[in-house]
Design an enzyme around this catalytic site. Structure first.
Site, PDB file in Angstrom:
ATOM      1  N   CYS A 166      37.935  41.391  49.124  1.00  0.00           N
ATOM      2  CA  CYS A 166      38.103  40.519  47.948  1.00  0.00           C
ATOM      3  C   CYS A 166      39.548  40.579  47.459  1.00  0.00           C
ATOM      4  O   CYS A 166      40.121  39.566  47.075  1.00  0.00           O
ATOM      5  CB  CYS A 166      37.167  40.939  46.821  1.00  0.00           C
ATOM      6  SG  CYS A 166      35.419  40.788  47.218  1.00  0.00           S
TER       7      CYS A 166
ATOM      8  N   CYS B  53      35.656  45.792  46.083  1.00  0.00           N
ATOM      9  CA  CYS B  53      35.647  45.111  47.393  1.00  0.00           C
ATOM     10  C   CYS B  53      37.064  44.923  47.950  1.00  0.00           C
ATOM     11  O   CYS B  53      37.846  44.147  47.402  1.00  0.00           O
ATOM     12  CB  CYS B  53      34.937  43.767  47.210  1.00  0.00           C
ATOM     13  SG  CYS B  53      35.112  42.628  48.572  1.00  0.00           S
TER      14      CYS B  53
END
Length: 106
Positions: free
Chosen positions: A33, A30
């Site tokens: 993230c 991600c």
């Protein structure tokens, strides 16, 4: 630095915690993230003793992510006395996170 939490340690680390807890639901693949990770680590240091900061890898712990209906990551979820009290989905500025934390700590 934020500590890792897993399905096995979830109850003890999050649900039975005395302080406000921030859990960063994330995954290795991600991009957003990775953008939020340094902010989460800074917050962990700045609020040491007032806020417990943990990271949960959603790929390795899908049962916990499913229980809390995590649909998008990063999701930053706040817990107090074992209950969800607030959450932020997506990469957000540090200032926005800090104002949420400050409000929840009052």
């Amino acid at each position: 630095m934020a500590d890792a939490v897993t399905s096995a340690t979830w109850e003890q680390e999050v649900l039975k915690a005395q302080n406000l807890v921030l859990v960063d639901f994330w995954a290795v693949w991600c991009g957003p993230c990775r953008m939020v990770a340094p902010i989460v680590d800074e917050i962990s240091k700045e609020y040491e003793g007032k806020l417990k900061v943990l990271k949960l890898n959603t790929d390795e712990n899908p049962d916990v992510a499913g229980k809390y209906r995590i649909m998008g990551i990063p999701t930053l979820m706040f817990f107090k006395d074992g209950q969800t009290v607030d959450q932020v989905v997506g990469a957000v500025p540090k200032s926005q996170l800090k104002s949420k934390i400050d409000a929840l700590l009052k």
